[in-house]
Design a protein around this motif. Structure first.
Motif, PDB file in Angstrom:
ATOM      1  N   ARG A 147       0.832  -1.198   0.000  1.00 59.52           N
ATOM      2  CA  ARG A 147       0.000   0.000   0.000  1.00 59.52           C
ATOM      3  C   ARG A 147       0.867   1.248   0.000  1.00 59.52           C
ATOM      4  NH1 ARG A 147      -5.136   1.617   3.876  1.00 59.52           N
ATOM      5  NH2 ARG A 147      -5.208   3.795   3.263  1.00 59.52           N
ATOM      6  N   SER A 148       0.531   2.198  -0.863  1.00 52.33           N
ATOM      7  CA  SER A 148       1.205   3.485  -0.912  1.00 52.33           C
ATOM      8  C   SER A 148       2.724   3.267  -1.038  1.00 52.33           C
ATOM      9  CB  SER A 148       0.815   4.304   0.316  1.00 52.33           C
ATOM     10  OG  SER A 148       1.253   5.630   0.220  1.00 52.33           O
ATOM     11  N   SER A 170      -3.280   2.052  -3.818  1.00 56.09           N
ATOM     12  CA  SER A 170      -2.804   3.432  -3.950  1.00 56.09           C
ATOM     13  C   SER A 170      -1.350   3.474  -4.415  1.00 56.09           C
ATOM     14  CB  SER A 170      -2.953   4.186  -2.621  1.00 56.09           C
ATOM     15  OG  SER A 170      -4.256   4.071  -2.107  1.00 56.09           O
ATOM     16  N   PRO A 171      -1.033   2.777  -5.509  1.00 62.10           N
ATOM     17  CA  PRO A 171       0.362   2.727  -5.961  1.00 62.10           C
ATOM     18  C   PRO A 171       0.759   3.967  -6.748  1.00 62.10           C
ATOM     19  CG  PRO A 171      -0.994   1.482  -7.465  1.00 62.10           C
ATOM     20  CD  PRO A 171      -1.921   1.968  -6.375  1.00 62.10           C
ATOM     21  N   TYR A 172       2.056   4.129  -6.934  1.00 60.93           N
ATOM     22  CA  TYR A 172       2.618   5.249  -7.689  1.00 60.93           C
ATOM     23  C   TYR A 172       3.418   4.698  -8.863  1.00 60.93           C
ATOM     24  CZ  TYR A 172       6.103   3.741  -4.319  1.00 60.93           C
ATOM     25  OH  TYR A 172       6.926   2.963  -3.535  1.00 60.93           O
ATOM     26  N   ARG A 173       3.503   5.488  -9.942  1.00 58.16           N
ATOM     27  CA  ARG A 173       4.322   5.088 -11.096  1.00 58.16           C
ATOM     28  C   ARG A 173       5.776   4.939 -10.671  1.00 58.16           C
ATOM     29  NH1 ARG A 173       4.050   9.746 -14.753  1.00 58.16           N
ATOM     30  NH2 ARG A 173       5.651   8.543 -15.845  1.00 58.16           N
ATOM     31  N   SER A 174       6.277   5.942  -9.994  1.00 58.50           N
ATOM     32  CA  SER A 174       7.620   5.939  -9.418  1.00 58.50           C
ATOM     33  C   SER A 174       7.659   7.075  -8.417  1.00 58.50           C
ATOM     34  CB  SER A 174       8.699   6.141 -10.490  1.00 58.50           C
ATOM     35  OG  SER A 174       8.633   7.456 -11.009  1.00 58.50           O
ATOM     36  N   MET A 175       8.588   7.002  -7.487  1.00 53.90           N
ATOM     37  CA  MET A 175       8.718   8.091  -6.527  1.00 53.90           C
ATOM     38  C   MET A 175       9.190   9.352  -7.236  1.00 53.90           C
ATOM     39  SD  MET A 175       7.930   8.577  -3.418  1.00 53.90           S
ATOM     40  CE  MET A 175       7.847   6.903  -2.768  1.00 53.90           C
ATOM     41  N   TYR A 193      15.689   7.565  -3.743  1.00 57.42           N
ATOM     42  CA  TYR A 193      14.752   6.449  -3.666  1.00 57.42           C
ATOM     43  C   TYR A 193      13.788   6.514  -4.852  1.00 57.42           C
ATOM     44  CZ  TYR A 193      16.496   5.915   1.085  1.00 57.42           C
ATOM     45  OH  TYR A 193      17.305   5.727   2.172  1.00 57.42           O
ATOM     46  N   PRO A 194      14.238   6.152  -6.053  1.00 58.37           N
ATOM     47  CA  PRO A 194      13.363   6.282  -7.229  1.00 58.37           C
ATOM     48  C   PRO A 194      12.153   5.357  -7.184  1.00 58.37           C
ATOM     49  CG  PRO A 194      15.438   5.227  -7.816  1.00 58.37           C
ATOM     50  CD  PRO A 194      15.601   5.745  -6.430  1.00 58.37           C
ATOM     51  N   LEU A 195      12.282   4.162  -6.576  1.00 58.41           N
ATOM     52  CA  LEU A 195      11.159   3.221  -6.431  1.00 58.41           C
ATOM     53  C   LEU A 195      10.315   3.193  -7.703  1.00 58.41           C
ATOM     54  CD1 LEU A 195      10.319   4.152  -2.747  1.00 58.41           C
ATOM     55  CD2 LEU A 195      10.949   1.863  -3.525  1.00 58.41           C
ATOM     56  N   ASP A 196      10.922   2.718  -8.768  1.00 59.05           N
ATOM     57  CA  ASP A 196      10.325   2.793 -10.098  1.00 59.05           C
ATOM     58  C   ASP A 196       9.383   1.622 -10.350  1.00 59.05           C
ATOM     59  OD1 ASP A 196       9.686   3.280 -12.713  1.00 59.05           O
ATOM     60  OD2 ASP A 196      11.741   3.626 -13.366  1.00 59.05           O
ATOM     61  N   THR A 197       8.160   1.736  -9.863  1.00 55.83           N
ATOM     62  CA  THR A 197       7.163   0.684 -10.042  1.00 55.83           C
ATOM     63  C   THR A 197       6.845   0.467 -11.512  1.00 55.83           C
ATOM     64  OG1 THR A 197       6.207   1.429  -7.941  1.00 55.83           O
ATOM     65  CG2 THR A 197       4.908  -0.121  -9.238  1.00 55.83           C
ATOM     66  N   GLU A 198       6.806   1.538 -12.271  1.00 56.23           N
ATOM     67  CA  GLU A 198       6.449   1.460 -13.684  1.00 56.23           C
ATOM     68  C   GLU A 198       7.433   0.588 -14.462  1.00 56.23           C
ATOM     69  OE1 GLU A 198       4.295   4.646 -16.560  1.00 56.23           O
ATOM     70  OE2 GLU A 198       6.094   5.322 -15.522  1.00 56.23           O
ATOM     71  N   PRO A 220      -2.333  10.618  -7.077  1.00 56.51           N
ATOM     72  CA  PRO A 220      -3.513  10.661  -7.945  1.00 56.51           C
ATOM     73  C   PRO A 220      -3.778   9.322  -8.632  1.00 56.51           C
ATOM     74  CG  PRO A 220      -2.182  12.626  -8.246  1.00 56.51           C
ATOM     75  CD  PRO A 220      -1.374  11.682  -7.400  1.00 56.51           C
ATOM     76  N   PRO A 221      -5.053   8.983  -8.856  1.00 53.30           N
ATOM     77  CA  PRO A 221      -5.391   7.681  -9.453  1.00 53.30           C
ATOM     78  C   PRO A 221      -4.837   7.469 -10.854  1.00 53.30           C
ATOM     79  CG  PRO A 221      -7.342   9.090  -9.263  1.00 53.30           C
ATOM     80  CD  PRO A 221      -6.256   9.746  -8.473  1.00 53.30           C
ATOM     81  N   ALA A 222      -4.401   8.530 -11.512  1.00 48.56           N
ATOM     82  CA  ALA A 222      -3.770   8.358 -12.829  1.00 48.56           C
ATOM     83  C   ALA A 222      -2.527   7.478 -12.735  1.00 48.56           C
ATOM     84  CB  ALA A 222      -3.402   9.720 -13.416  1.00 48.56           C
ATOM     85  N   HIS A 223      -1.894   7.420 -11.566  1.00 52.13           N
ATOM     86  CA  HIS A 223      -0.732   6.552 -11.395  1.00 52.13           C
ATOM     87  C   HIS A 223      -1.138   5.081 -11.560  1.00 52.13           C
ATOM     88  CE1 HIS A 223       2.558   9.250  -9.823  1.00 52.13           C
ATOM     89  NE2 HIS A 223       1.515  10.065  -9.795  1.00 52.13           N
TER      90      HIS A 223
END
Length: 282
Positions: A147-148, A170-175, A193-198, A220-223
């Motif tokens: 989460r997040s 509530s994920p993000y594309r990347s930090m 901490y790029p945390l590049d989920t995409e 935002p939900p666009a992520h």
């Protein structure tokens, strides 16, 4: 005078960037410690355990153990707080018939040490998984959830493990992408901490559920929509009326996650679909 003013502003800006470079762990993670003698009271079926890490750091975790669970939900929580707050929703997983494992990151709750790098964070999550994985042999469902903040860590772990189900809340594309939205004046190179989920998303081969509040202004939900477009088997559900911190309080959220867990337990393999749920909130 003008040159002096420019010099003062430039010096202040550089000083601020320096502070962000050295202090970003506190800004990103907001750890809340607990005393070593703190007692968690979540029921007799919740067990406290430790994960020993190199250098003598010991991480604290909680593990809900049911008599005959469908499997395990390995849950990586968001920033701030600690297990005292994050584990409070264990009843949801009890009712779904799943064990629940949750780790406090370094400096959170009763976990020792302090976060020093993204690689270290990911290694800690991997070590925690390796400690409990033998308890869930083939035939038991393995779910990686985040989460997040934890969604980026969960995506990386899922890309390695290929679990039966991945749940990103509530994920993000990347930090880096998130920071660019909220702090466009900060150079992207400053972020450690790029945390590049995409980048990781295409490597998650199994079913994946992305759940996002449609009123979330922090992430935002666009992520989620962007991630769903890159996931091989993604179901993307927006929760009407939900923001960032309250998404778990909506019946639509609980029904959506429960449905995915039930499907995983039944051995179903959902096909790829991207949805916006247009039902009344609450």
């Amino acid at each position: 005078m003008l040159l002096t003013l420019i010099g003062v502003v430039a010096t202040a800006y550089l000083a601020l960037l320096g502070a962000l470079w050295w202090g970003q762990e506190r800004l990103l993670f907001e750890p809340e410690p607990l005393p070593a003698d703190h007692v968690f009271a979540f029921g007799a079926d919740v067990h406290e355990l430790s994960i020993d890490r190199p250098g003598g750091t010991r991480l604290n975790a909680l593990h809900l153990r049911l008599p005959d669970p469908h499997g395990i939900v390995f849950y990586l929580h968001g920033n701030a707080g600690n297990l005292q707050a994050w584990f409070a929703h264990a009843d949801f997983y009890r009712q779904a018939g799943y064990d629940l494992f949750m780790l406090d990151y370094r400096g959170f709750g009763k976990s020792g040490g302090r976060i020093g790098s993204e690689a270290e964070l990911r290694d800690d999550a991997r070590a925690a998984w390796q400690q409990i994985a033998p308890l869930y042999p083939p035939g038991k469902v393995r779910v990686i959830a985040g989460r997040s903040l934890g969604s980026g860590l969960a995506a990386g772990l899922a890309a390695e493990l290929q679990p039966d189900l991945t749940v990103l809340i509530s994920p993000y594309r990347s930090m880096a992408a998130l920071a660019a939205q909220h702090y466009p004046w900060v150079p992207g190179a400053l972020l450690r901490y790029p945390l590049d989920t995409e980048a990781l998303a295409p490597r998650i081969g199994g079913p994946c559920l992305l759940v996002h509040g449609d009123q979330d202004s922090l992430i935002p939900p666009a992520h989620s929509a962007a991630l769903a477009a890159r996931l091989p088997q993604a179901r993307h559900v927006r929760i009407p009326g939900a923001a960032h911190g309250d998404v778990q309080d909506f019946p639509t959220f609980r029904a959506t996650v429960r449905s995915a867990l039930d499907a995983a337990a039944a051995g179903l393999q959902p096909t790829r679909q991207t949805l916006s749920m247009l039902v009344p909130p609450g």
